[in-house]
Design a protein around this motif. Structure first.
Motif, PDB file in Angstrom:
ATOM      1  N   ALA A  49       0.817  -1.218   0.000  1.00 15.40           N
ATOM      2  CA  ALA A  49       0.000   0.000   0.000  1.00 15.40           C
ATOM      3  C   ALA A  49       0.850   1.268   0.000  1.00 15.40           C
ATOM      4  O   ALA A  49       0.327   2.367  -0.202  1.00 15.40           O
ATOM      5  N   ILE A  50       2.147   1.142   0.210  1.00 14.33           N
ATOM      6  CA  ILE A  50       3.030   2.307   0.241  1.00 14.33           C
ATOM      7  C   ILE A  50       2.959   3.083  -1.077  1.00 14.33           C
ATOM      8  O   ILE A  50       2.874   4.312  -1.075  1.00 14.33           O
ATOM      9  N   SER A  51       2.953   2.378  -2.188  1.00 13.87           N
ATOM     10  CA  SER A  51       2.923   3.073  -3.478  1.00 13.87           C
ATOM     11  C   SER A  51       1.619   3.858  -3.656  1.00 13.87           C
ATOM     12  O   SER A  51       1.624   4.937  -4.249  1.00 13.87           O
ATOM     13  N   THR A  52       0.523   3.358  -3.122  1.00 11.75           N
ATOM     14  CA  THR A  52      -0.750   4.074  -3.202  1.00 11.75           C
ATOM     15  C   THR A  52      -0.694   5.351  -2.375  1.00 11.75           C
ATOM     16  O   THR A  52      -1.156   6.409  -2.825  1.00 11.75           O
ATOM     17  N   VAL A  53      -0.136   5.273  -1.187  1.00 16.27           N
ATOM     18  CA  VAL A  53      -0.001   6.453  -0.325  1.00 16.27           C
ATOM     19  C   VAL A  53       0.838   7.518  -1.013  1.00 16.27           C
ATOM     20  O   VAL A  53       0.470   8.694  -1.053  1.00 16.27           O
ATOM     21  N   VAL A  54       1.950   7.108  -1.600  1.00 16.54           N
ATOM     22  CA  VAL A  54       2.827   8.048  -2.297  1.00 16.54           C
ATOM     23  C   VAL A  54       2.108   8.661  -3.490  1.00 16.54           C
ATOM     24  O   VAL A  54       2.184   9.878  -3.716  1.00 16.54           O
ATOM     25  N   SER A  55       1.377   7.857  -4.246  1.00 16.78           N
ATOM     26  CA  SER A  55       0.643   8.370  -5.410  1.00 16.78           C
ATOM     27  C   SER A  55      -0.407   9.397  -5.004  1.00 16.78           C
ATOM     28  O   SER A  55      -0.522  10.456  -5.631  1.00 16.78           O
ATOM     29  N   VAL A  56      -1.182   9.101  -3.973  1.00 13.89           N
ATOM     30  CA  VAL A  56      -2.215  10.032  -3.506  1.00 13.89           C
ATOM     31  C   VAL A  56      -1.575  11.339  -3.040  1.00 13.89           C
ATOM     32  O   VAL A  56      -2.036  12.428  -3.380  1.00 13.89           O
ATOM     33  N   ALA A  57      -0.496  11.236  -2.276  1.00 14.04           N
ATOM     34  CA  ALA A  57       0.193  12.431  -1.794  1.00 14.04           C
ATOM     35  C   ALA A  57       0.711  13.274  -2.961  1.00 14.04           C
ATOM     36  O   ALA A  57       0.562  14.501  -2.971  1.00 14.04           O
ATOM     37  N   GLU A  58       1.298  12.635  -3.957  1.00 12.95           N
ATOM     38  CA  GLU A  58       1.829  13.359  -5.106  1.00 12.95           C
ATOM     39  C   GLU A  58       0.720  14.015  -5.930  1.00 12.95           C
ATOM     40  O   GLU A  58       0.885  15.140  -6.401  1.00 12.95           O
ATOM     41  N   ILE A  59      -0.395  13.342  -6.083  1.00 10.19           N
ATOM     42  CA  ILE A  59      -1.526  13.932  -6.817  1.00 10.19           C
ATOM     43  C   ILE A  59      -2.025  15.181  -6.099  1.00 10.19           C
ATOM     44  O   ILE A  59      -2.254  16.223  -6.722  1.00 10.19           O
ATOM     45  N   LEU A  60      -2.197  15.090  -4.781  1.00  6.03           N
ATOM     46  CA  LEU A  60      -2.655  16.253  -4.009  1.00  6.03           C
ATOM     47  C   LEU A  60      -1.657  17.400  -4.094  1.00  6.03           C
ATOM     48  O   LEU A  60      -2.045  18.564  -4.233  1.00  6.03           O
ATOM     49  N   LYS A  61      -0.365  17.089  -4.029  1.00  6.24           N
ATOM     50  CA  LYS A  61       0.658  18.131  -4.121  1.00  6.24           C
ATOM     51  C   LYS A  61       0.704  18.745  -5.514  1.00  6.24           C
ATOM     52  O   LYS A  61       0.725  19.974  -5.660  1.00  6.24           O
ATOM     53  N   ASN A  62       0.704  17.910  -6.548  1.00 10.05           N
ATOM     54  CA  ASN A  62       0.815  18.402  -7.922  1.00 10.05           C
ATOM     55  C   ASN A  62      -0.388  19.227  -8.360  1.00 10.05           C
ATOM     56  O   ASN A  62      -0.265  20.093  -9.223  1.00 10.05           O
ATOM     57  N   ASN A  63      -1.550  18.967  -7.779  1.00 10.05           N
ATOM     58  CA  ASN A  63      -2.754  19.728  -8.112  1.00 10.05           C
ATOM     59  C   ASN A  63      -2.941  20.951  -7.219  1.00 10.05           C
ATOM     60  O   ASN A  63      -3.952  21.642  -7.330  1.00 10.05           O
ATOM     61  N   GLY A  64      -1.978  21.211  -6.336  1.00 12.72           N
ATOM     62  CA  GLY A  64      -2.003  22.424  -5.536  1.00 12.72           C
ATOM     63  C   GLY A  64      -2.863  22.363  -4.288  1.00 12.72           C
ATOM     64  O   GLY A  64      -3.097  23.379  -3.644  1.00 12.72           O
ATOM     65  N   PHE A  65      -3.351  21.175  -3.913  1.00  7.52           N
ATOM     66  CA  PHE A  65      -4.209  21.052  -2.742  1.00  7.52           C
ATOM     67  C   PHE A  65      -3.431  20.925  -1.434  1.00  7.52           C
ATOM     68  O   PHE A  65      -3.929  21.302  -0.377  1.00  7.52           O
ATOM     69  N   ALA A  66      -2.229  20.347  -1.495  1.00 11.51           N
ATOM     70  CA  ALA A  66      -1.508  20.036  -0.262  1.00 11.51           C
ATOM     71  C   ALA A  66      -0.026  20.336  -0.375  1.00 11.51           C
ATOM     72  O   ALA A  66       0.529  20.374  -1.472  1.00 11.51           O
TER      73      ALA A  66
END
Length: 86
Positions: free
Chosen positions: A15-32
Motif C-alpha cells: 500500500a506504500i505506493s498508493t499512499v505516495v501516489s495520492v500524496a503526489e496527486i494532491l501536491k501536484n494539483n495544488g491542494f496540499a
C-alpha cells in the motif's frame, strides 16, 4: 482535508505506493504541501507462517495549501455545472 488543516496518510507493504501516489496527486494539483514523511518497519504476525514478519510502513503528513479552499470551490462549481448538463 476540508475539515482539518492537515491529514496523515499511512500504508504498509504494497500500500506504500498508493499512499505516495495520492500524496503526489494532491501536491501536484495544488491542494496540499508535504509537512513530514516518516518510514519505519513494523512487526506483524503472519498467521500462515506462525511467526512475526517485518513490514515496511510509510506515514505522510500533508497540510492544506493557502489556496486550498479556492481550489475546492472551483472543483465544486465544476461538479455542479457538470451535473446540470446531464
Amino acid at each position: 482535508m476540508q475539515q482539518h488543516s492537515e491529514v496523515e496518510l499511512s500504508g504498509l507493504g504494497m500500500a506504500i505506493s498508493t499512499v505516495v501516489s495520492v500524496a503526489e496527486i494532491l501536491k501536484n494539483n495544488g491542494f496540499a504541501v508535504e509537512k513530514k514523511i516518516m518510514t519505519s518497519t513494523v512487526e506483524i504476525k503472519d498467521d500462515s507462517r506462525g511467526r512475526p514478519v517485518q513490514k515496511a510502513k510509510i506515514e505522510v503528513v500533508l497540510g492544506k495549501t493557502a489556496n486550498f479552499d479556492e481550489l475546492m470551490a472551483v472543483a465544486q462549481e465544476g461538479r455542479e455545472n457538470g451535473n446540470d448538463e446531464e
